[in-house]
Design a protein around this motif. Sequence first.
Motif, short mmCIF file in Angstrom:
data_model
loop_
_atom_site.label_atom_id
_atom_site.label_comp_id
_atom_site.label_asym_id
_atom_site.label_seq_id
_atom_site.Cartn_x
_atom_site.Cartn_y
_atom_site.Cartn_z
N HIS A 85 -4.68 2.02 8.88
CA HIS A 85 -6.16 1.24 9.25
C HIS A 85 -5.77 0.22 10.07
CE1 HIS A 85 -8.91 3.66 6.65
NE2 HIS A 85 -7.91 3.48 5.81
N ASP A 86 -6.46 -0.50 10.86
CA ASP A 86 -6.01 -1.70 11.53
C ASP A 86 -6.39 -2.76 10.64
OD1 ASP A 86 -5.46 -0.22 13.89
OD2 ASP A 86 -7.42 -0.36 14.77
N CYS A 87 -7.49 -2.73 9.78
CA CYS A 87 -7.79 -3.82 8.89
C CYS A 87 -7.14 -3.50 7.59
CB CYS A 87 -9.29 -3.82 8.87
SG CYS A 87 -10.18 -4.86 7.61
N TRP A 88 -6.61 -4.72 7.20
CA TRP A 88 -5.88 -4.84 5.91
C TRP A 88 -6.99 -4.47 4.75
CZ3 TRP A 88 -7.26 -8.50 2.53
CH2 TRP A 88 -7.94 -9.65 2.97
N VAL A 89 -8.16 -5.05 4.72
CA VAL A 89 -8.98 -4.82 3.73
C VAL A 89 -9.39 -3.25 3.46
CG1 VAL A 89 -11.37 -5.15 2.97
CG2 VAL A 89 -10.02 -7.04 4.06
N GLU A 90 -9.54 -2.61 4.67
CA GLU A 90 -9.83 -1.34 4.78
C GLU A 90 -8.80 -0.36 4.03
OE1 GLU A 90 -12.67 0.31 5.02
OE2 GLU A 90 -13.56 -1.59 5.35
N THR A 91 -7.43 -0.81 4.37
CA THR A 91 -6.28 -0.04 3.90
C THR A 91 -6.42 -0.12 2.30
OG1 THR A 91 -4.89 -0.57 5.69
CG2 THR A 91 -3.89 -0.20 3.68
N ILE A 92 -6.58 -1.52 1.61
CA ILE A 92 -6.82 -1.67 0.28
C ILE A 92 -7.83 -0.80 -0.47
CG2 ILE A 92 -7.35 -3.26 -1.59
CD1 ILE A 92 -5.57 -5.46 0.28
N ILE A 93 -9.06 -0.94 0.25
CA ILE A 93 -10.25 -0.18 -0.07
C ILE A 93 -9.87 1.35 -0.35
CG2 ILE A 93 -12.79 0.46 0.46
CD1 ILE A 93 -12.90 -2.24 1.35
N ASP A 94 -9.36 1.97 0.86
CA ASP A 94 -9.00 3.15 0.93
C ASP A 94 -8.04 3.46 -0.07
OD1 ASP A 94 -8.96 6.02 1.84
OD2 ASP A 94 -7.88 5.45 3.72
N ILE A 95 -6.88 2.95 -0.27
CA ILE A 95 -5.87 3.44 -1.40
C ILE A 95 -6.75 3.31 -2.80
CG2 ILE A 95 -4.14 2.35 -2.44
CD1 ILE A 95 -2.94 1.59 0.20
N ILE A 96 -7.39 2.29 -3.10
CA ILE A 96 -8.10 2.11 -4.44
C ILE A 96 -9.01 3.41 -4.64
CG2 ILE A 96 -9.41 0.97 -5.90
CD1 ILE A 96 -8.43 -1.66 -4.56
N ARG A 97 -9.76 3.69 -3.65
CA ARG A 97 -10.88 4.72 -3.95
C ARG A 97 -10.04 6.17 -3.89
NH1 ARG A 97 -15.25 2.44 0.43
NH2 ARG A 97 -16.65 1.55 -1.12
N ARG A 98 -8.84 6.43 -3.05
CA ARG A 98 -8.37 7.50 -3.20
C ARG A 98 -7.67 7.86 -4.59
NH1 ARG A 98 -5.58 9.80 1.40
NH2 ARG A 98 -6.76 9.52 3.30
N GLN A 99 -7.12 6.69 -5.12
CA GLN A 99 -6.44 6.88 -6.46
C GLN A 99 -7.42 7.24 -7.46
OE1 GLN A 99 -2.81 6.25 -6.66
NE2 GLN A 99 -3.27 7.72 -8.34
N ARG A 100 -8.70 6.65 -7.43
CA ARG A 100 -9.81 7.02 -8.32
C ARG A 100 -10.10 8.48 -8.13
NH1 ARG A 100 -15.75 6.35 -8.33
NH2 ARG A 100 -16.53 6.36 -10.45
N ARG A 101 -10.22 9.05 -6.78
CA ARG A 101 -10.81 10.26 -6.83
C ARG A 101 -9.91 11.30 -7.44
NH1 ARG A 101 -12.58 8.64 -1.50
NH2 ARG A 101 -10.62 9.31 -0.62
N THR A 102 -8.50 11.00 -7.28
CA THR A 102 -7.43 11.97 -7.78
C THR A 102 -7.49 11.81 -9.20
OG1 THR A 102 -6.12 11.74 -5.81
CG2 THR A 102 -4.93 12.39 -7.70
N TYR A 103 -7.55 10.66 -9.59
CA TYR A 103 -7.64 10.64 -11.31
C TYR A 103 -8.63 11.19 -11.99
CZ TYR A 103 -3.76 7.28 -11.59
OH TYR A 103 -2.30 6.61 -12.01
N LEU A 104 -9.91 11.17 -11.27
CA LEU A 104 -11.01 11.93 -11.94
C LEU A 104 -10.93 13.42 -11.65
CD1 LEU A 104 -14.02 9.70 -10.95
CD2 LEU A 104 -12.69 9.44 -12.94
N ALA A 105 -9.93 13.94 -10.57
CA ALA A 105 -10.00 15.27 -10.55
C ALA A 105 -8.64 15.99 -11.52
CB ALA A 105 -9.27 15.43 -9.13
N HIS A 106 -8.02 14.99 -11.99
CA HIS A 106 -7.02 15.27 -13.03
C HIS A 106 -7.02 14.28 -14.11
CE1 HIS A 106 -5.41 17.85 -9.99
NE2 HIS A 106 -5.32 16.90 -9.06
N PRO A 107 -8.05 14.31 -15.06
CA PRO A 107 -8.20 13.24 -15.81
C PRO A 107 -7.03 13.50 -16.98
CG PRO A 107 -10.03 15.09 -16.21
CD PRO A 107 -9.27 15.13 -14.90
N ALA A 108 -6.68 14.40 -17.54
CA ALA A 108 -5.84 14.50 -18.40
C ALA A 108 -4.41 14.09 -18.17
CB ALA A 108 -5.53 16.02 -19.11
N ALA A 109 -4.00 14.52 -16.82
CA ALA A 109 -2.78 14.04 -16.58
C ALA A 109 -2.67 12.61 -16.24
CB ALA A 109 -2.22 14.73 -15.14
#
Length: 247
Positions: A85-109
């Motif tokens: 991302h060109d924008c540092w804010v969008e980089t942070i938002i994207d990383i946080i949302r990606r981690q959440r999606r993955t954790y919700l897809a693999h809740p036990a792990a």
Amino acid sequence: MATTPASRRRRGGLRRGTLTPDRIVTESLRLLDAQGVAGFSMPNLGRALDADPTAVYRHFASKDDLVLAIADRLIEEAMDDLPAHDCWVETIIDIIRRQRRTYLAHPAAASLSSFRTTGRPAEMRVVDRLLGAVMAAGFEGFEAAVVYRALGDFTLGFCGAEAALLALPEPLQTADRAAWSQAYRAVDSGEYPHIWRVRDELPLVAEDDIFEAILAIVITGLCERAPQPCTCGAHPGGSAAQPGAAR
């Protein structure tokens, strides 16, 4: 009678060399997805791998070492194809949302590993990306380290807690959620006046609502504090910045 290679494989599991750290982590993640934390045992993992459970210890020093590898796999999955991302804010938002999606897809792990520090390649890469965004915001030295750790701990703590709830047996999840429409709706207005005023609204709040509200607060505060505003201009410091639309 001579023992054939096929019979040796049937009796002893996989041939030497076919059991790799990557395959062990993959099967561990599948086992956690299917059977939850309670089903994540070395005997069960051995059956999933068609191997003696002790063979796992040729690749991982302990079960905890394997958990750290699983934690790193979740980070790797979350950050796969993370754009620049060109924008540092969008980089942070994207990383946080990606981690959440993955954790919700693999809740036990996630419930096993979200609070761990792996020190492994995937974690190192995302730490470097987040620090790059923090430094693009103008933070340096110890302050950059504090801001990064705050963002990381918010992400792992909040999203890990969401995953931990999803990893509970279904009756416990149902009981926890039902409390908002039962116990909280039945409060006495004199004893709990503030709960009483929003007693009908509390059960309507979804996990996505909570996450997006906290993320907006975090991003707003970060933009106001950052020495350098974002380059895209959509998140100006000192204004009511909101997370971007990419989800």
